[in-house]
Every structure is written in structure tokens, then in C-alpha cells.
Design an enzyme around this catalytic site. Structure first.
Site, PDB file in Angstrom:
ATOM      1  N   ASP A 224      27.691  50.198  41.063  1.00 10.84           N
ATOM      2  CA  ASP A 224      28.588  49.049  41.166  1.00 10.84           C
ATOM      3  C   ASP A 224      28.172  48.235  42.385  1.00 10.84           C
ATOM      4  OD1 ASP A 224      30.015  50.137  39.060  1.00 10.84           O
ATOM      5  OD2 ASP A 224      31.502  51.109  40.347  1.00 10.84           O
ATOM      6  N   MET A 225      28.594  46.963  42.421  1.00  8.12           N
ATOM      7  CA  MET A 225      28.271  46.125  43.581  1.00  8.12           C
ATOM      8  C   MET A 225      29.554  45.744  44.302  1.00  8.12           C
ATOM      9  SD  MET A 225      25.685  45.096  45.231  1.00  8.12           S
ATOM     10  CE  MET A 225      24.205  44.875  44.257  1.00  8.12           C
TER      11      MET A 225
ATOM     12  N   GLN B  22      26.237  40.042  40.691  1.00 11.67           N
ATOM     13  CA  GLN B  22      27.440  39.209  40.594  1.00 11.67           C
ATOM     14  C   GLN B  22      27.082  37.719  40.490  1.00 11.67           C
ATOM     15  OE1 GLN B  22      28.189  40.883  44.351  1.00 11.67           O
ATOM     16  NE2 GLN B  22      30.028  42.006  43.744  1.00 11.67           N
TER      17      GLN B  22
ATOM     18  N   ARG C 272      23.649  45.120  35.035  1.00 16.63           N
ATOM     19  CA  ARG C 272      24.980  44.752  34.524  1.00 16.63           C
ATOM     20  C   ARG C 272      25.394  43.477  35.257  1.00 16.63           C
ATOM     21  NH1 ARG C 272      29.247  48.498  36.978  1.00 16.63           N
ATOM     22  NH2 ARG C 272      29.559  49.790  35.135  1.00 16.63           N
TER      23      ARG C 272
ATOM     24  N   GLY D 113      31.985  38.864  39.465  1.00 16.62           N
ATOM     25  CA  GLY D 113      32.171  39.243  40.869  1.00 16.62           C
ATOM     26  C   GLY D 113      33.645  39.270  41.210  1.00 16.62           C
TER      27      GLY D 113
ATOM     28  N   THR E 141      32.032  41.481  30.823  1.00 27.16           N
ATOM     29  CA  THR E 141      33.072  40.450  30.947  1.00 27.16           C
ATOM     30  C   THR E 141      34.114  40.620  29.846  1.00 27.16           C
ATOM     31  OG1 THR E 141      33.464  38.060  31.001  1.00 27.16           O
ATOM     32  CG2 THR E 141      31.726  38.795  29.528  1.00 27.16           C
TER      33      THR E 141
ATOM     34  N   ARG F 255      44.616  46.002  38.102  1.00 27.03           N
ATOM     35  CA  ARG F 255      44.550  45.599  36.690  1.00 27.03           C
ATOM     36  C   ARG F 255      45.867  44.938  36.292  1.00 27.03           C
ATOM     37  NH1 ARG F 255      40.359  47.279  38.088  1.00 27.03           N
ATOM     38  NH2 ARG F 255      40.253  45.075  38.522  1.00 27.03           N
TER      39      ARG F 255
HETATM   40  C1  LIG Z   1      32.452  46.823  33.221  1.00 23.75           C
HETATM   41  C2  LIG Z   1      32.785  46.013  34.427  1.00 23.75           C
HETATM   42  C3  LIG Z   1      32.246  46.371  35.660  1.00 23.75           C
HETATM   43  C4  LIG Z   1      32.509  45.618  36.782  1.00 23.75           C
HETATM   44  N1  LIG Z   1      31.901  45.942  37.961  1.00 23.75           N
HETATM   45  C5  LIG Z   1      32.041  45.105  39.019  1.00 23.75           C
HETATM   46  C6  LIG Z   1      31.298  45.332  40.213  1.00 23.75           C
HETATM   47  O1  LIG Z   1      30.530  46.300  40.346  1.00 23.75           O
HETATM   48  N2  LIG Z   1      31.450  44.450  41.231  1.00 23.75           N
HETATM   49  C7  LIG Z   1      32.287  43.347  41.132  1.00 23.75           C
HETATM   50  O2  LIG Z   1      32.357  42.561  42.086  1.00 23.75           O
HETATM   51  N3  LIG Z   1      33.024  43.143  40.018  1.00 23.75           N
HETATM   52  C8  LIG Z   1      32.926  43.974  38.971  1.00 23.75           C
HETATM   53  N4  LIG Z   1      33.657  43.730  37.826  1.00 23.75           N
HETATM   54  C9  LIG Z   1      34.733  42.715  37.847  1.00 23.75           C
HETATM   55  C10 LIG Z   1      34.203  41.338  37.523  1.00 23.75           C
HETATM   56  O3  LIG Z   1      33.404  40.888  38.578  1.00 23.75           O
HETATM   57  C11 LIG Z   1      35.341  40.334  37.290  1.00 23.75           C
HETATM   58  O4  LIG Z   1      36.092  40.192  38.468  1.00 23.75           O
HETATM   59  C12 LIG Z   1      36.293  40.729  36.169  1.00 23.75           C
HETATM   60  O5  LIG Z   1      35.629  41.306  35.101  1.00 23.75           O
HETATM   61  C13 LIG Z   1      37.024  39.481  35.665  1.00 23.75           C
HETATM   62  O6  LIG Z   1      36.120  38.559  35.116  1.00 23.75           O
HETATM   63  P1  LIG Z   1      35.854  38.416  33.512  1.00 23.75           P
HETATM   64  O7  LIG Z   1      34.494  37.905  33.357  1.00 23.75           O
HETATM   65  O8  LIG Z   1      36.163  39.694  32.849  1.00 23.75           O
HETATM   66  O9  LIG Z   1      36.738  37.296  32.927  1.00 23.75           O
HETATM   67  P2  LIG Z   1      38.081  36.561  33.251  1.00 23.75           P
HETATM   68  O10 LIG Z   1      37.729  35.136  33.107  1.00 23.75           O
HETATM   69  O11 LIG Z   1      38.690  37.024  34.526  1.00 23.75           O
HETATM   70  O12 LIG Z   1      39.032  37.029  32.072  1.00 23.75           O
HETATM   71  C14 LIG Z   1      38.748  36.746  30.712  1.00 23.75           C
HETATM   72  C15 LIG Z   1      39.958  37.050  29.881  1.00 23.75           C
HETATM   73  O13 LIG Z   1      40.346  38.433  29.982  1.00 23.75           O
HETATM   74  C16 LIG Z   1      41.719  38.558  30.331  1.00 23.75           C
HETATM   75  N5  LIG Z   1      41.923  39.688  31.269  1.00 23.75           N
HETATM   76  C17 LIG Z   1      41.167  39.980  32.328  1.00 23.75           C
HETATM   77  N6  LIG Z   1      41.675  41.068  32.982  1.00 23.75           N
HETATM   78  C18 LIG Z   1      42.780  41.448  32.291  1.00 23.75           C
HETATM   79  C19 LIG Z   1      43.741  42.521  32.440  1.00 23.75           C
HETATM   80  N7  LIG Z   1      43.676  43.405  33.450  1.00 23.75           N
HETATM   81  N8  LIG Z   1      44.719  42.645  31.532  1.00 23.75           N
HETATM   82  C20 LIG Z   1      44.796  41.766  30.500  1.00 23.75           C
HETATM   83  N9  LIG Z   1      43.934  40.726  30.314  1.00 23.75           N
HETATM   84  C21 LIG Z   1      42.939  40.572  31.195  1.00 23.75           C
HETATM   85  C22 LIG Z   1      42.050  37.235  31.037  1.00 23.75           C
HETATM   86  O14 LIG Z   1      43.409  36.930  30.947  1.00 23.75           O
HETATM   87  C23 LIG Z   1      41.188  36.236  30.307  1.00 23.75           C
HETATM   88  O15 LIG Z   1      41.833  35.798  29.139  1.00 23.75           O
HETATM   89  C24 LIG Z   1      33.382  44.476  36.683  1.00 23.75           C
HETATM   90  C25 LIG Z   1      33.925  44.125  35.449  1.00 23.75           C
HETATM   91  C26 LIG Z   1      33.623  44.860  34.333  1.00 23.75           C
HETATM   92  C27 LIG Z   1      34.186  44.438  33.003  1.00 23.75           C
END
Ligand SMILES: Cc1cc2nc3c(=O)[nH]c(=O)nc-3n(C[C@H](O)[C@H](O)[C@H](O)COP(=O)(O)OP(=O)(O)OC[C@H]3O[C@@H](n4cnc5c(N)ncnc54)[C@H](O)[C@@H]3O)c2cc1C
Length: 344
Positions: free
Chosen positions: A166-167, A195, A216, A220, A263, A326
Site C-alpha cells: 500500500d502507499m 496514487q 495498483r 490517493g 476504484t 468507511r
Molecule cells: C483496493 C484499494 C486499495 C487502496 N489503497 C490505497 C493506498 O494504498 N493508498 C491510498 O492513498 N489510497 C488507497 N485507496 C483509497 C483511494 O486512494 C481512494 O481514496 C478511494 O478509493 C476513493 O476513491 P474512488 O476512486 O474509489 O472513488 P470515489 O470517487 O471516492 O467514489 C466513487 C463512488 O463510490 C462511492 N463510495 C466510495 N466509498 C464508499 C463507501 N465507503 N460506502 C459507500 N459508497 C462509497 C462514492 O459515493 C462514489 O459514488 C485504495 C482504494 C482501493 C479501492
């Protein structure tokens, strides 16, 4: 993946997507909501209270697949029956003690064994600070090698086996990439998270595409100033598309690169699917990744339509900080949260 908040600006965890500018009032409410969630996540006394609260524990079951590696693997088997893979993540936030670091390493090893025994992909996610980066790069590297060798030894059968790094915040990137490159050179099946919010990511990605690595891509969970970062949802999303183009390019395919698009943003997923089709990537030559418990129907739809989808699946008893974040991303769960806060 742990959303480690930069100490200088604790309110700045990334907010959820959408391109349209939001009225100031709503962004202020959102920031207030998120800072409240961060406060709740970091409160040690509340953590103790909530982790013993049955209603809260029941609510977090949506996001956390049990207390032990065995329980998480039982969930992984159920998901496998629906064509969904997992990456197991042992929960543990802000680990700074030697005991906490040793425990995280032990639990990662337990996850590797349990996944191997179940005949599933041996895929575990690791936060660098969880295995010692906060103490020293040497300690992190030693622990990562222990986990990496155990994983490589167990990874005899077919499957996409991987130690996924992870980052965390931008101050940890150089150390994390150096670790990744060192493990890869040693033959460990390792991958790293990059990210899209950071301007340096394009160069970091190009350097991992060339040797046919595995990355991955996430938006971010942090923000930083415009000198190093893309600021705002629209700019981050635009850079995500640009990076997806690179990950799914002809050159990346020729290099044997394996793209992971992580995402919950279905428009970005659709964009990646279109790009992959246009270039001629086979559906099993790249994958999507989402968080366990978030937009579950979307994950199931991807699997049912023949796409590779993996869920980042946390387990462990220290679930409050992860779970409350979450909930923080999903304000619709406020009534449930309030109920658990007032119930005994
Ligand atoms: C597998 C995975 C690994 C990750 N690892 C890292 C990492 O190592 N470092 C890092 O900085 N970040 C990490 N992240 C987090 C990432 O950087 C984002 O902050 C996070 O995924 C939100 O962005 P999004 O692209 O999913 O879309 P968004 O634009 O935030 O969301 C897209 C849609 O999903 C819905 N949604 C999002 N979260 C929820 C929720 N909890 N409950 C219900 N609906 C929701 C939103 O309402 C929106 O409609 C990771 C995410 C994933 C999925």
C-alpha cells in the site's frame, strides 16, 4: 491501505468523487463530517469503547471480514464462489511499537498460510509503516523480506499471488518504491500502489511498466499542495484517466505489465474497459480492485460480466479506525452510527 493523515493538516483526507463543483456550504459540511470521522478514528478511548460495542461490531461486519485470518479466508471462499478474489489486509493503525509491528508480521504470515491452505490466490496487502517504516527502513525491509519469502514459498500453484505494498503519505514514497524494486529484483511476487493525485506518479509508473511490473492505481487517500499534487476531484480524475492510458497502452502490454485499477468510480472503470478493448487486452490480463463492503453490487456485476475483480479485505480486532473511515465516506450510514454510539 491505511489513510494516514498528514500531521500538518488532519482535515485533508480525500473526499469522495464527482466532477461537478459543489456549493461551498456542502463542501464545508463534508469537511466537517470527515474531520469528525478522523477524530473518531483516532480517539483511543472511543476505539476501546466501540470495539466492545455489539451494535458497532455488527455494523462494521460490512467492511471487515472477521477477527482472524481463518475468518477472512472463509469470506474469501464465499467471494470466490461468485468469481471475486481477495487481497487480505491485517488491520492495525498507527503501529509504532515493536510488539505491534511483530504482531502485524505474524498476522500477515497467518494470512498467507490460510490462503495457501484454501487454494486461493495468496495475495496480501501491507502498509509499510505497519511493518516498521516508522522505526527504520531496515526494519521494514527485513519484515517485508520475511513476508515476501513466505509468500513466494507458498505460491507454488496457479493463481495471481502477490505481496501488494500500500502507499501512505508522500513522505513514504521513495522508501516504499525502493523496497518494491528490491523485492522484485529478488524474485518476490510484489506489486506497489501508486496514487493519481501526485504529479510524480506518471514517472514512477513508467519506471514500473518498463520491467513488466504490477501496479495498483488509486486516486490517493491524501491531499498535498499544488507544487506536488493535482488538487481537486476533477484534476485527480483527469490524471487517473491519463495514467490508465499508460497502464493499458500497447507498450505496457508488450512489456508484460499487469495493471490493477482500484476504484469504486464506475465511470473510471468503464473508461478502463473501453481502453483495454481498444488496445486488445485480454480480460484476464488486468484487474479491478475495490474495498470489501463498498459498492458490492458493482463488484458482483463486474465479476458476472467476465472482468477480474479483487476486494481488499481487512480482518483483525483493531477494526474501529478503518471501519469508521468507511462510514465517513458514506454519510448515509449516519443513523446506524448514532445508534451504535448511544447503545450499550
Ligand atoms: C483496493 C484499494 C486499495 C487502496 N489503497 C490505497 C493506498 O494504498 N493508498 C491510498 O492513498 N489510497 C488507497 N485507496 C483509497 C483511494 O486512494 C481512494 O481514496 C478511494 O478509493 C476513493 O476513491 P474512488 O476512486 O474509489 O472513488 P470515489 O470517487 O471516492 O467514489 C466513487 C463512488 O463510490 C462511492 N463510495 C466510495 N466509498 C464508499 C463507501 N465507503 N460506502 C459507500 N459508497 C462509497 C462514492 O459515493 C462514489 O459514488 C485504495 C482504494 C482501493 C479501492
Amino acid at each position: 491501505m491505511r489513510a494516514r493523515v498528514p500531521r500538518s493538516n488532519p482535515v485533508h483526507l480525500l473526499t469522495l468523487g464527482g466532477d461537478r463543483p459543489k456549493p461551498e456550504f456542502f463542501s464545508m459540511l463534508r469537511r466537517l463530517w470527515q474531520s469528525a470521522m478522523i477524530g473518531l478514528a483516532r480517539s483511543a478511548s472511543l476505539k476501546g469503547l466501540m470495539q466492545n460495542n455489539r451494535t458497532a461490531a455488527a455494523m462494521m461486519q460490512r467492511y471487515v471480514a472477521g477477527g482472524t485470518a481463518g475468518e477472512a479466508v472463509a469470506t474469501a471462499r464465499d467471494l470466490a464462489a461468485k468469481g471475486i478474489s481477495v487481497s487480505l489486509f491485517y488491520l492495525g493503525e498507527y503501529v509504532e511499537t515493536r510488539e505491534g509491528i511483530d504482531e502485524a508480521v505474524r498476522e500477515k504470515l497467518a494470512a498467507i498460510k490460510a490462503l495457501s491452505d484454501a487454494g486461493l490466490d495468496i495475495h496480501v496487502s501491507v502498509d509499510p509503516t505497519q511493518i516498521g517504516l516508522g522505526v527504520s527502513s531496515d526494519l521494514m525491509a527485513e519484515n517485508a523480506r520475511t513476508i515476501g519469502h513466505a509468500l513466494a514459498d507458498a505460491a507454488r500453484g496457479p493463481g495471481r499471488h502477490c505481496l501488494m505494498l500500500d502507499m501512505e503519505d508522500h513522505t513514504t514514497i521513495d522508501a516504499t518504491l525502493a523496497l518494491h524494486d528490491d523485492l522484485a529484483a529478488g524474485g518476490i511476487p510484489v506489486a506497489v500502489t501508486l496514487q493519481a493525485y501526485l504529479k510524480r506518479t506518471e514517472a514512477d509508473l513508467q519506471a514500473r511498466i518498463q520491467p513488466g511490473g504490477m501496479v495498483r492505481l488509486v486516486k490517493g487517500a491524501f491531499v498535498a499542495g499544488p507544487e506536488i499534487a493535482h488538487v481537486g476531484n476533477a484534476a485527480i480524475k483527469e490524471n487517473s484517466r491519463k495514467l490508465i492510458d499508460l497502464m493499458l497502452s500497447q507498450k505496457a502490454r508488450d512489456c508484460g505489465f499487469y495493471p490493477v485499477i482500484a476504484t469504486h468510480d464506475d465511470r473510471l472503470q468503464d473508461y478502463a474497459i473501453e481502453r483495454a478493448k481498444a488496445i486488445g487486452w485480454a480480460p484476464d490480463a488486468y484487474e479491478f480492485e475495490m474495498l470489501f463492503g463498498v459498492r458490492t453490487k458493482l463488484a458482483e456485476t463486474l465479476a458476472a460480466s467476465g472482468h477480474r475483480i479483487r476486494l481488499y479485505t481487512p480482518f483483525g480486532r483493531d477494526w474501529w479506525p478503518y471501519g469508521i473511515r468507511r462510514i465517513g465516506e458514506n454519510p448515509a450510514s449516519l443513523p446506524l452510527l448514532v445508534r451504535s454510539l448511544v447503545s450499550r
